[in-house]
Design a protein around this motif. Structure first.
Motif, PDB file in Angstrom:
ATOM      1  N   HIS A 172       0.791  -1.235   0.000  1.00 39.89           N
ATOM      2  CA  HIS A 172       0.000   0.000   0.000  1.00 39.89           C
ATOM      3  C   HIS A 172       0.825   1.289   0.000  1.00 39.89           C
ATOM      4  O   HIS A 172       0.829   2.050   0.971  1.00 39.89           O
ATOM      5  CB  HIS A 172      -1.071   0.010   1.104  1.00 39.89           C
ATOM      6  N   PRO A 173       1.537   1.499  -1.096  1.00 40.98           N
ATOM      7  CA  PRO A 173       2.354   2.716  -1.192  1.00 40.98           C
ATOM      8  C   PRO A 173       1.509   3.957  -1.440  1.00 40.98           C
ATOM      9  O   PRO A 173       0.338   3.855  -1.802  1.00 40.98           O
ATOM     10  CB  PRO A 173       3.223   2.441  -2.416  1.00 40.98           C
ATOM     11  N   GLU A 174       2.119   5.102  -1.220  1.00 39.12           N
ATOM     12  CA  GLU A 174       1.545   6.341  -1.729  1.00 39.12           C
ATOM     13  C   GLU A 174       2.020   6.444  -3.177  1.00 39.12           C
ATOM     14  O   GLU A 174       3.137   6.047  -3.487  1.00 39.12           O
ATOM     15  CB  GLU A 174       2.082   7.535  -0.935  1.00 39.12           C
ATOM     16  N   PHE A 175       1.156   6.949  -4.074  1.00 42.08           N
ATOM     17  CA  PHE A 175       1.565   6.936  -5.492  1.00 42.08           C
ATOM     18  C   PHE A 175       0.850   8.034  -6.263  1.00 42.08           C
ATOM     19  O   PHE A 175      -0.144   8.603  -5.807  1.00 42.08           O
ATOM     20  CB  PHE A 175       1.219   5.580  -6.122  1.00 42.08           C
ATOM     21  N   HIS A 176       1.361   8.340  -7.444  1.00 44.78           N
ATOM     22  CA  HIS A 176       0.654   9.182  -8.407  1.00 44.78           C
ATOM     23  C   HIS A 176       1.238   8.955  -9.794  1.00 44.78           C
ATOM     24  O   HIS A 176       2.285   8.310  -9.925  1.00 44.78           O
ATOM     25  CB  HIS A 176       0.744  10.666  -8.016  1.00 44.78           C
ATOM     26  N   ILE A 177       0.526   9.449 -10.798  1.00 46.11           N
ATOM     27  CA  ILE A 177       1.055   9.327 -12.155  1.00 46.11           C
ATOM     28  C   ILE A 177       2.241  10.271 -12.279  1.00 46.11           C
ATOM     29  O   ILE A 177       2.153  11.446 -11.901  1.00 46.11           O
ATOM     30  CB  ILE A 177      -0.030   9.651 -13.206  1.00 46.11           C
ATOM     31  N   THR A 178       3.353   9.721 -12.702  1.00 46.93           N
ATOM     32  CA  THR A 178       4.597  10.489 -12.712  1.00 46.93           C
ATOM     33  C   THR A 178       4.408  11.834 -13.405  1.00 46.93           C
ATOM     34  O   THR A 178       3.852  11.899 -14.501  1.00 46.93           O
ATOM     35  CB  THR A 178       5.699   9.686 -13.419  1.00 46.93           C
ATOM     36  N   GLY A 179       4.846  12.866 -12.710  1.00 43.71           N
ATOM     37  CA  GLY A 179       4.774  14.198 -13.299  1.00 43.71           C
ATOM     38  C   GLY A 179       3.522  14.962 -12.941  1.00 43.71           C
ATOM     39  O   GLY A 179       3.469  16.172 -13.079  1.00 43.71           O
ATOM     40  N   THR A 180       2.464  14.254 -12.464  1.00 47.79           N
ATOM     41  CA  THR A 180       1.225  14.979 -12.170  1.00 47.79           C
ATOM     42  C   THR A 180       1.295  15.746 -10.859  1.00 47.79           C
ATOM     43  O   THR A 180       0.614  16.730 -10.666  1.00 47.79           O
ATOM     44  CB  THR A 180       0.010  14.036 -12.083  1.00 47.79           C
ATOM     45  N   LYS A 181       2.078  15.226  -9.903  1.00 42.22           N
ATOM     46  CA  LYS A 181       2.244  16.010  -8.678  1.00 42.22           C
ATOM     47  C   LYS A 181       3.533  15.654  -7.979  1.00 42.22           C
ATOM     48  O   LYS A 181       4.248  14.735  -8.374  1.00 42.22           O
ATOM     49  CB  LYS A 181       1.041  15.854  -7.752  1.00 42.22           C
ATOM     50  N   GLN A 182       3.812  16.407  -6.966  1.00 49.35           N
ATOM     51  CA  GLN A 182       5.047  16.214  -6.217  1.00 49.35           C
ATOM     52  C   GLN A 182       4.698  15.638  -4.856  1.00 49.35           C
ATOM     53  O   GLN A 182       3.690  15.988  -4.273  1.00 49.35           O
ATOM     54  CB  GLN A 182       5.703  17.583  -5.995  1.00 49.35           C
TER      55      GLN A 182
END
Ligand code: ADP
Ligand code: MG
Length: 703
Positions: A132-142
């Motif tokens: 259960h990592p924290e994640f996002h689509i690369t480049g969409t947020k920091q």
């Protein structure tokens, strides 16, 4: 403290509920980890840091590390156990594991998606995983950039909550800052100036700036974690100074009272010595002289006598007491257990009754009538020496003319109990204080525990001691040991059998002592007795008395016999599961034998497998009988908390300082504290420093 200063509570001293969003429930959870004041939150220091400032190649991740990775999704699998997503970068692949495959997640985790994830790595037979990592689509947020602290957490308190609370605490304190030492103080003490004050140093630790290059960054994190970073050193010196100051205040507080001047020559002492079957050791003489010199002035004595087991502290106490008694004052002697109090009572009776000195006892086993009569005798000055447990210092005990208080096995008592004594003297006066301890501790440790006392050391044992032979024997050979003990007892010797320590539970220890007792009774036809901490005081004393009188051959005991018990005819001791006890504790136990003329043995039974340090530890004991050598070794191997017991070190109440690790800083701290307290322009600062670090010290700081 000045009027103006005391009217406002400094934000550091406010309860955490003063922070917005902290209610009763949260405060309760924080209290569980010792956080009560806003300052406590600041001193809840990170144990580690997460580095979200830089991406790690999947090839380089290691088990247990929290890392930032990014790559492309190459495979997605959704089944009963949740969603598994294979993430691949140029160097390798790992699996992101989600236990619930909710719609938004499934939409994001499409094959070909570029994902950046942060979480803890687990490497097992299922491969490299991040659960259960924290994640996002690369480049969409920091991600929140940079280094994030990881705090020692507790149930129901998440890292994010703690981070938020610490930030709130910093914000609350920032406008006023924290009271702290000046750069000149630090320089004088040889402590590097970090360019920040105390609050600044704390901010550097809680919210470190990420560094440009990986080497600098790694060095920074290591320094912070290992507390070698200048910001940590800064905090440690502040804390040590606060403690040293509190000791100085405690002294000052006692010194504002007068204590009775006692005569240095004592007819009573001369008579007592004349009646002894042996002469005093030189060390005993020197230490008595030191105490007697203290008592000859009206400045209250605050003296601690350190002396190894069997060094003859009781006699030193008695001969010191003679000066007070000859000068017309009463003496109170406080022991940590009823067994010991009883033993002292018997000794003092033997020494003093023939000289016409009245001995009183205050013990738990006394009936209410007996107790009432004793209280009256104490109040009437009908008894000159009163022996007891801490019951001596209950409110209802009123001495007619208390001039000297002797505290045996001081390490068993807390500071508060010692403070309570100062109130038992006649009006506007306070009794002299003599404390004794058999836990020989190195000088610096003594300085940080008993900084408010002068220390005398009895560094010599009476000459008549027969050396104790210590052997370590594998528990496999326990039956042989039992046979040997039985044969020895039948030949007229007496033995202790100290029972396996189960864990930090006196209930379980008592049970295991009972089982051992039953087992030995069944096997052997010698007279066996049992004492453990859960027995009634009267029952314990009766058994001890029988053992002392030679009516019991073998005494099965838990570590309750550790302190002070003196049965010279006992020459054998078996200690089971010796590997579980501290060296100093083993040394104390062993000191129960070798007190008579018979050759003495101590058998350390150990359970295999034993770690290399475990073996090293037992060998220290086998090879040395010097309590100071053993204590020093114990300190190196296990640290101060283990050597002195959680209670003692807990009492010291250090947040960060470690009195073994920070020994050199301690010496500097003592110097700074003296300078501060002697500088009239900085009294307010000195008070504020103590009340920031040791809010409970208020009573004696107000002196
Ligand atoms: P501890 O320092 O451990 O409290 P004690 O006061 O119980 O030691 O003394 C241990 C034993 O040594 C006692 O039996 C005591 O009478 C005896 N003793 C004390 N001083 C001397 C001495 N100078 N010479 C011989 N025996 C002594
Ligand atoms: Mg003693």
């Amino acid at each position: 403290m000045t009027k103006t200063a005391s009217r406002f509570i400094h934000p550091a001293n406010l309860p955490i509920t003063a922070l917005s969003g902290v209610g009763g429930a949260l405060a309760g959870r924080l209290a569980d980890i010792g956080i009560h004041r806003v300052f406590d939150l600041l001193m809840h220091l990170p144990r580690d840091y997460e580095d979200r400032s830089r991406r790690v190649d999947i090839r380089d991740v290691s088990h247990g590390a929290s890392v930032l990775v990014s790559g492309v999704v190459t495979h997605v699998e959704n089944n009963r156990t949740g969603l598994s997503v294979a993430l691949e970068d140029d160097t390798g692949t790992l699996v992101l594991r989600f236990f619930k495959a909710y719609a938004g997640l499934k939409n994001t985790m499409q094959i070909g998606a570029n994902i950046t994830a942060f979480g803890e790595i687990k490497i097992s037979r299922y491969g490299v995983q991040m659960a259960h990592p924290e994640f996002h689509i690369t480049g969409t947020k920091q991600f929140e950039s940079g280094l994030l602290p990881i705090y020692p957490a507790t149930k129901g308190l998440h890292q994010n909550k703690l981070r938020q609370l610490v930030r709130l605490a910093i914000a609350a304190i920032k406008p006023k800052g924290l009271y702290c030492l000046s750069p000149a103080d630090l320089q004088a003490a040889g402590v590097a100036d970090t360019g920040a004050d105390l609050l600044g140093a704390l901010i550097q630790i809680h919210l470190p700036d990420s560094q440009a290059d990986i080497f600098t960054q790694t060095a920074l994190l290591q320094g912070l974690k290992e507390r070698t970073h200048p910001a940590c050193q800064r905090i440690i010196i502040e804390e040590l100074v606060a403690h040293q100051l509190s000791f100085l205040y405690r002294r000052k507080n006692v010194y504002q009272y007068k204590a009775p001047r006692c005569q240095t020559d004592s007819e009573l002492a001369d008579k007592l010595i004349a009646g002894l079957p042996f002469g005093l050791t030189n060390a005993q003489k020197r230490v008595i002289d030191e105490a007697v010199a203290d008592m000859a002035t009206s400045r209250p004595m605050l003296r601690l006598i350190q002396g190894d087991v069997g060094a003859g502290k009781t006699l030193v106490a008695a001969l010191t007491a003679c000066r007070a008694i000859d000068s017309g004052w009463q003496v109170a002697i406080m022991a940590p257990t009823e067994i010991l109090a009883e033993q002292h009572g018997a000794n003092f009776e033997k020494w003093f009754a023939p000289l016409g000195v009245g001995i009183g006892r205050l013990l738990g086993k006394q009936g209410s009538k007996e107790r009432r009569e004793m209280l009256a005798a104490i109040a009437n000055n009908d008894v000159q020496i009163v022996v007891g447990t801490h019951a001596l210092f209950q409110d209802e005990v009123a001495f007619a003319k208390l001039g000297l208080v002797i505290i045996d096995e001081q390490h068993r008592f807390g500071v508060e109990q010692r403070l309570a004594l100062t109130n038992k003297g006649v009006a506007n006066s306070t009794p002299h204080q003599l404390a004794m301890t058999a836990t020989p501790i190195p000088r610096t440790l003594a300085m940080s525990m008993y900084g408010d006392m002068d220390v005398s050391v009895i560094d010599e044992l009476p000459p008549n001691r027969t050396p104790i032979t210590t052997v370590t024997i594998n528990r496999d050979r326990r039956d042989e040991v039992i046979e040997r003990i039985s044969a020895n007892c039948k030949a007229g010797k007496q033995a202790y059998w100290v029972c396996p320590l189960v864990e930090e539970s006196s209930v379980l220890d008592a049970q295991s002592a009972e089982l051992l007792y039953e087992d030995l009774c069944e096997r052997l036809d010698i007279r066996i007795g049992l004492v453990h901490g859960k027995m009634k005081a009267a029952q314990k004393q009766e058994t001890m008395a029988q053992f002392k009188a030679g009516e019991i051959d073998l005494l099965v005991a838990t570590t309750v016999i550790e302190v002070g018990v003196d049965v010279p005819n006992a020459s054998l001791m078996v200690i089971e599961n010796a590997e579980r006890l501290g060296l100093s504790q083993l040394h104390q136990l062993r000191g129960r034998v070798g007190r008579g003329s018979a050759k003495s043995f101590c058998v350390l039974l150990y359970q295999t497998p034993l770690s290399p340090t475990g073996i090293e530890r037992l060998n220290v004991l086998r090879d040395s009988t010097d309590g100071f050598v053993i204590a020093q070794k114990d300190l190196e191997l296990r640290g101060a908390g283990e050597l002195l017991g959680k209670r003692q070190t807990g009492d010291m109440g250090y947040y960060l300082a470690d009195i073994v690790r920070d020994e050199t800083l301690l010496v500097a701290a003592e110097r700074i504290a003296h300078q501060l307290i002697e500088d009239s322009a900085r009294q307010d600062l000195a008070h504020q420093i103590v009340s920031t670090w040791l809010p409970d010290a208020k009573e004696y700081v107000n002196a």
